[in-house]
Every structure is written in structure tokens, then in C-alpha cells.
Motif scaffolding. Sequence first.
Motif, PDB file in Angstrom:
ATOM      1  N   CYS A  85       0.865  -1.183   0.000  1.00 18.68           N
ATOM      2  CA  CYS A  85       0.000   0.000   0.000  1.00 18.68           C
ATOM      3  C   CYS A  85       0.894   1.224   0.000  1.00 18.68           C
ATOM      4  O   CYS A  85       1.077   1.868   1.017  1.00 18.68           O
ATOM      5  N   GLY A  90       2.401   4.721  -2.357  1.00 20.30           N
ATOM      6  CA  GLY A  90       1.857   6.027  -2.635  1.00 20.30           C
ATOM      7  C   GLY A  90       2.792   7.135  -2.226  1.00 20.30           C
ATOM      8  O   GLY A  90       2.371   8.271  -2.049  1.00 20.30           O
ATOM      9  N   ASP A  91       4.085   6.823  -2.050  1.00 20.23           N
ATOM     10  CA  ASP A  91       5.032   7.851  -1.645  1.00 20.23           C
ATOM     11  C   ASP A  91       5.868   8.337  -2.809  1.00 20.23           C
ATOM     12  O   ASP A  91       6.964   8.835  -2.650  1.00 20.23           O
ATOM     13  N   THR A 140       5.450   9.415  -7.456  1.00 18.38           N
ATOM     14  CA  THR A 140       4.589   9.532  -8.618  1.00 18.38           C
ATOM     15  C   THR A 140       5.351   9.158  -9.860  1.00 18.38           C
ATOM     16  O   THR A 140       6.583   9.250  -9.898  1.00 18.38           O
ATOM     17  N   ASN A 174       6.758   0.715 -13.510  1.00 16.00           N
ATOM     18  CA  ASN A 174       6.358   1.561 -14.635  1.00 16.00           C
ATOM     19  C   ASN A 174       6.158   0.712 -15.891  1.00 16.00           C
ATOM     20  O   ASN A 174       6.624   1.027 -16.975  1.00 16.00           O
ATOM     21  N   VAL A 179      -1.242  -0.003  -9.179  1.00 17.79           N
ATOM     22  CA  VAL A 179      -1.403   1.304  -8.550  1.00 17.79           C
ATOM     23  C   VAL A 179      -0.184   1.631  -7.695  1.00 17.79           C
ATOM     24  O   VAL A 179       0.228   2.786  -7.588  1.00 17.79           O
ATOM     25  N   ASP A 180       0.393   0.631  -7.067  1.00 18.02           N
ATOM     26  CA  ASP A 180       1.636   0.805  -6.325  1.00 18.02           C
ATOM     27  C   ASP A 180       2.379  -0.519  -6.262  1.00 18.02           C
ATOM     28  O   ASP A 180       1.832  -1.582  -6.571  1.00 18.02           O
ATOM     29  N   LYS A 200       5.774   2.017  -3.188  1.00 20.78           N
ATOM     30  CA  LYS A 200       5.932   3.240  -3.971  1.00 20.78           C
ATOM     31  C   LYS A 200       4.848   3.279  -5.047  1.00 20.78           C
ATOM     32  O   LYS A 200       4.326   2.246  -5.457  1.00 20.78           O
ATOM     33  N   ALA A 201       4.540   4.486  -5.506  1.00 18.92           N
ATOM     34  CA  ALA A 201       3.533   4.634  -6.555  1.00 18.92           C
ATOM     35  C   ALA A 201       3.981   3.936  -7.823  1.00 18.92           C
ATOM     36  O   ALA A 201       5.148   3.992  -8.197  1.00 18.92           O
ATOM     37  N   TYR A 225      -0.933   4.877 -10.597  1.00 16.08           N
ATOM     38  CA  TYR A 225      -1.237   5.437  -9.275  1.00 16.08           C
ATOM     39  C   TYR A 225      -2.270   6.556  -9.352  1.00 16.08           C
ATOM     40  O   TYR A 225      -3.137   6.687  -8.493  1.00 16.08           O
ATOM     41  N   ARG A 226      -2.193   7.370 -10.407  1.00 14.52           N
ATOM     42  CA  ARG A 226      -3.095   8.517 -10.521  1.00 14.52           C
ATOM     43  C   ARG A 226      -4.233   8.273 -11.523  1.00 14.52           C
ATOM     44  O   ARG A 226      -4.886   9.220 -11.948  1.00 14.52           O
ATOM     45  N   THR A 246      -6.813  -0.862 -12.881  1.00 10.79           N
ATOM     46  CA  THR A 246      -5.863  -0.945 -11.779  1.00 10.79           C
ATOM     47  C   THR A 246      -6.638  -1.190 -10.497  1.00 10.79           C
ATOM     48  O   THR A 246      -7.862  -1.372 -10.521  1.00 10.79           O
TER      49      THR A 246
END
Length: 212
Positions: free
Chosen positions: A29, A31-32, A34, A98, A121-122, A126-127, A131-132, A186
Motif C-alpha cells: 500500500c 503512494g510515496d 509519482t 512503470n 497502482v503501487d 511506492k507509486a 497510481y493517478r 488498476t
Amino acid sequence: MPQRITIAGRRAACAAAGVLLTGLLIGACGGDGTPTVRGSASSPPASAAQGTLKEAPPLAESLPETIKIPKIGVSAPVGTIGLRPDGRIEEPPLSRPNYTGWYKEGVTPGEAGPAVILGHVDANKKAAVFYRLKDLKPGDLIQVSRKNGSVATFAVERLQSVDKDAFPHKKVFGEQIDYSSLRLVTCGGAFDPSSGHYRNNIIVYAKLVQGV
């Protein structure tokens, strides 16, 4: 190039398989971070007024190579994914956050029918590439560069967040349509620490508006 079946056959196979998106269940989880923005000066605008976007005619078959979503800073390679022996869909490798995966039993992005690209998504706290994805709005543009040198540009029509137990497999993978549609998938929603997975899937539906 892998052996492919006809468009009608691929649609039927997708619908009949009852594809389970458990391959997109992500334990981390994050999300730190982008995704890195690597757009080009010649890229079209990130979005356009939805009313001005006209549906473009479908393109010939050609494998996808990269995907760019300028609005959310995505520029990523597209690989191929299929079904695992147990009938569940494969996932892009967590070791390559990526990286996206095109579902190879469906049509290629730009062909008539629903093409599907999946991404995490992560990953590793990390993202990751999508993620977005949840931040996209109708009219935002998605560019898929294809092996034959063409670029299929899609405009977002809508987003959907669904419980993973109620994922609309037939609509996403096997919808009977005569135009070119792209679906990005995602994870999303609340994170369930007991299972180590997100509860929902985020689905982006987009239509082809330019192919050159």
C-alpha cells in the motif's frame, strides 16, 4: 507475433473465460512517489472539451508498444499478458512498477472492440504506473504507440470504481461493440490489511478519437 484468433472469436473467448482480476491484487500500500513525466513537445493537449471529440474509425491490428497519459504524467512500455493455467489473468511484474500489460486475447488498441491494458497502482511501497488513474476526467487523452508506427489517441469517457467481487468481466473484456475502445484497469478503493489487497478496481473507459 503470437498466434491470434479472429476478433469475434477473441471477444467470445474473453466473455466465456470469466476472467478474474486477482492478478491485480497488490499487497503493498504505497503512494510515496509519482510516475515520471516523459512527454514530448509534439504531444497533443492532455485533454480536450468532450463535446469537440469525435469518434475515429477503427485501425488495423498492430501491437501496442508504449502508453502515454499526459494529464497524469504516465509514459510507460506496454507488454503482453494473458491467462494463467488456472484461468486467472496474469499481472505486470511488481519488479517493474512503470510497466503495463495489454491483454493479448483481446483486440489491439485501435482495433474495433475493447482493448484492455492493466497496470499496478503501487508496488514495493511506492507509486506505480497507474497510481493517478483515478484522477482522470472525461476528455483526458491517452496515447498508445503501436508497432506499425501509428499512434492511437483515445479520449476518456468515464471512470468506474467497482468491488472486485462484482467486476464486470463481460463488459470490460468481451463487450460487443463495433468501434475502438480502450479500458485501463488498476486497483483502488480502501486497502484491506487483513487480505493485503485493495477492495476495488478502477476502470477507465475511453474511445478512439485519432489514429495516425
